[in-house]
Design an enzyme around this catalytic site. Structure first.
Site, PDB file in Angstrom:
ATOM      1  N   ILE A  65       0.899  -1.150   0.000  1.00 22.10           N
ATOM      2  CA  ILE A  65       0.000   0.000   0.000  1.00 22.10           C
ATOM      3  C   ILE A  65       0.944   1.207   0.000  1.00 22.10           C
ATOM      4  CG2 ILE A  65      -0.197  -0.142   2.540  1.00 22.10           C
ATOM      5  CD1 ILE A  65      -2.905   1.149   2.400  1.00 22.10           C
ATOM      6  N   SER A  66       0.695   2.176  -0.874  1.00 16.36           N
ATOM      7  CA  SER A  66       1.630   3.293  -1.042  1.00 16.36           C
ATOM      8  C   SER A  66       1.645   4.216   0.183  1.00 16.36           C
ATOM      9  CB  SER A  66       1.255   4.110  -2.282  1.00 16.36           C
ATOM     10  OG  SER A  66       1.175   3.279  -3.409  1.00 16.36           O
ATOM     11  N   GLN A  67       2.732   4.975   0.285  1.00 17.22           N
ATOM     12  CA  GLN A  67       2.887   6.006   1.326  1.00 17.22           C
ATOM     13  C   GLN A  67       1.687   6.976   1.255  1.00 17.22           C
ATOM     14  OE1 GLN A  67       6.134   8.505   0.243  1.00 17.22           O
ATOM     15  NE2 GLN A  67       6.282   9.530   2.214  1.00 17.22           N
TER      16      GLN A  67
END
Ligand code: SAM
Length: 218
Positions: A65-67
């Site tokens: 899951i991206s930043q």
């Protein structure tokens, strides 16, 4: 449980001020979505305590899951007004799709891993987000049967922009995508004006690969 929710609300508020407002996130609709969507519900119980930290997290199947900042930045770059139909490639946990669903009218998100797609659908349904649909398949080919889209967002790294996705972008629409090598890319923002496409590089990023017919090989 109620105490946990209060704690997560506080952590989310801190995430918004320390990671987004302190940088360059200014779009009120994006800020409101980031303030509202419970990121801890997308990372699994083991990582819930880390959900509001300033980085990506594992979600299984070797994916991430991206930043939070990158999620907010990519959404802001689409310059959404609220009535759009948006296509996302790379559903992953479903968090980016949830942020989009909070901002626009209709979201379609494609994930190549069936297990991740199913899990993301379950989370999105649990949150009552009825304007987002998760599709299983090769997102590099888009969804021609539902095109055109007002905006397209690709959350995996491509060697170059898939032509199918440019073709499915409506006139005036924007497309955001990380483009470059396997280990490092530049976030690119594309805009369509009639038959013309322009693009600009925004920031260096590091995403997992976009694997498919118009992406990387297996
Ligand atoms: N947007 C996601 C989120 O909010 O959790 C994070 C996406 S993760 C960085 C990239 C995702 O793209 C992975 O789940 C991966 O399986 C998916 N992916 C890679 N190639 C794909 C393709 N051709 N079609 C659909 N999904 C793809």
């Amino acid at each position: 449980m109620a105490m946990d929710e209060n704690r997560f609300t506080q952590l989310r508020e801190r995430m918004v001020s320390a990671q987004l407002l302190s940088r360059d996130i200014r779009d009120p609709a994006v800020i409101e979505a980031m303030r509202t969507i419970p990121r801890h519900m997308f990372v699994g119980a083991d990582n819930a305590d880390m959900a509001y930290t300033d980085g990506p997290l594992p979600i299984g199947q070797g994916q991430t899951i991206s930043q939070p900042y990158i999620v907010a930045l990519m959404t802001q770059l689409l310059e959404l007004k609220g009535n759009e139909k948006v296509l996302e490639i790379g559903t992953g946990s479903g968090y980016q799709a949830a942020i989009l669903a909070h901002v626009v009218k209709e979201v379609h998100s494609i994930e190549r891993h069936e297990h991740l797609a199913r899990q993301a659908s379950t989370t999105l349904n649990a949150l009552g987000l009825e304007n987002v649909e998760v599709h299983v398949g090769d997102g590099t080919l888009g969804l021609p049967e539902l095109a055109p889209f007002d905006a397209v967002i690709v959350t995996a790294a491509a060697p170059k922009v898939p032509q199918s996705l440019l073709d499915q972008l409506d006139d005036g629409g924007r497309l955001v995508i990380p483009v470059g090598g396997r280990w490092g890319q530049y976030l690119e923002c594309w805009q369509r004006d009639g038959d013309k496409f322009s693009s600009e590089g925004v920031v260096p990023v590091a995403f997992v690969p976009l694997v498919g017919e118009e992406g990387w090989g297996e």
